[in-house]
Design a protein around this motif. Structure first.
Motif: not given
Length: 358
Positions: A303-316
């Motif tokens: 939806e083009v909302v400004p987004s920050l993902g807080l991902f672990g290093s395990h995420v592909a």
């Protein structure tokens, strides 16, 4: 010829005799299409651009959806569905009478095409696609896909792009121009406008930001602790004039309520989040959204909302929307705290990056 065991297996699967399909050419303005959704909302989200492009290319084609019950409030107002059928959490078992009834219903509906909206194997839905009698049966690529699936999208060698963009590769094989595909979910404008008024009216000033946070676990079941999220909220409030809005995807309401109870400022009671549609409408009003690798994160990106993902290093890599201009991913592993300078740089980057990738 077939063995007795093989014949029994096909009977239990509800297999129908189907003719060959043409690609492109199988879908036209008279086509009847069956879309079978898993319980993973992101799977449905990633396939919606393709289904919306089918609707734009062939306005006379009809699309019926089979979805989990709690997805229906989001799918029904999309404008894509001729009919929305729902199933319960335990209904998709080959041995249940309700599943066999569903097979019989679909078998008599005259479908030409079926789509299993999944990135990973889901035999019960694949078998329903086969039972529908559709000649073209799209589904996830895996060793046991045939005969239930006869059109697969296979991964490219040594290339892992964002899964939310991958379905564009399938479009030419269906006779669709990939250029007409857009990533946004088709939300009803008659509901978006009042939601925007509801959110923006009580603000003390236009400079106050609405920051949405999903405290739920990521696709692997891991979640940032509430302690870390509360620290993040406290730091954000020192840097931004903002209101915090906890949101949750399907099945996450209890964790959302727990997180919300620990915040110092209450959420206005008018901000309804009882249905998935209400949650998504609120998500679309956020000036910033933070989450792990969750359904709502990918909805916010779409939806083009400004987004920050807080991902672990395990995420592909296939979960990382690196090509989307209003999204950034920061790597945060268990026990680590987010570096605020890095976070604020990312906030500035998604806020100033302009429109999304479409």
């Amino acid at each position: 010829g077939e063995t007795v065991l093989e014949k029994l297996k096909q009977t239990l699967l509800g297999r129908q005799e189907t003719g060959p399909f043409r690609g492109p050419g199988q879908i036209d303005d008279g086509a009847r299409i069956l879309a079978l959704a898993t319980r993973d909302l992101t799977d449905l989200l990633f396939h919606m651009p393709l289904l919306a492009a089918v609707r734009r290319t062939w306005p006379g084609a009809s699309i019926d959806f089979l979805v989990p019950e709690d997805f229906a409030p989001l799918v029904i107002p999309s404008g894509l569905a001729r009919q929305v059928m729902v199933y319960g959490e335990k209904q998709l078992s080959n041995w249940k009478p309700t599943y066999r009834n569903l097979q019989r219903t679909l078998a008599g509906a005259g479908y030409n095409v079926s789509f299993v909206l999944s990135q990973s194997p889901v035999p019960p839905l694949e078998a329903l696609g086969l039972a529908s009698g559709a000649a073209l049966r799209y589904g996830p690529s895996h060793g046991g896909a045939w005969p239930a699936v006869n059109l697969e999208l296979r991964a490219r060698d040594n290339v892992e792009t964002y899964a939310g963009s991958s379905l564009g590769r399938l479009a030419p094989f269906l006779g669709i121009d990939p250029g007409i595909m857009t990533h946004t979910w088709p939300l009803p404008t008659d509901k978006l406008r009042p939601e925007a008024q509801l959110v923006h009216f009580p603000r003390p000033g236009p400079e106050e930001m609405l920051v949405g946070i999903d405290a739920g676990p990521d696709k692997s079941g891991r979640a940032l602790s509430h302690k870390n999220l509360l620290f993040l909220v406290q730091q954000l409030k020192t840097q931004l004039n903002c209101r915090i809005l906890p949101l949750a995807g399907p099945g996450g309401d209890e964790r959302r309520r727990q997180f919300e109870a620990e915040l110092t400022s209450p959420v206005p009671p008018a901000f309804n989040r009882d249905t998935l549609l209400e949650t998504v409408l609120l998500l679309c009003q956020c000036d910033l959204f933070l989450a792990a690798n969750t359904d709502l994160f990918h909805l916010a990106v779409a939806e083009v909302v400004p987004s920050l993902g807080l991902f672990g290093s395990h995420v592909a890599p296939r979960w990382r929307p690196d090509e989307r201009r209003r999204a950034r991913v920061l790597t945060v592993d268990k026990g680590e705290k987010v570096d605020m300078a890095t976070l604020m740089d990312a906030v500035a980057a998604v806020a100033r990056s302009g429109g999304g990738a479409g």
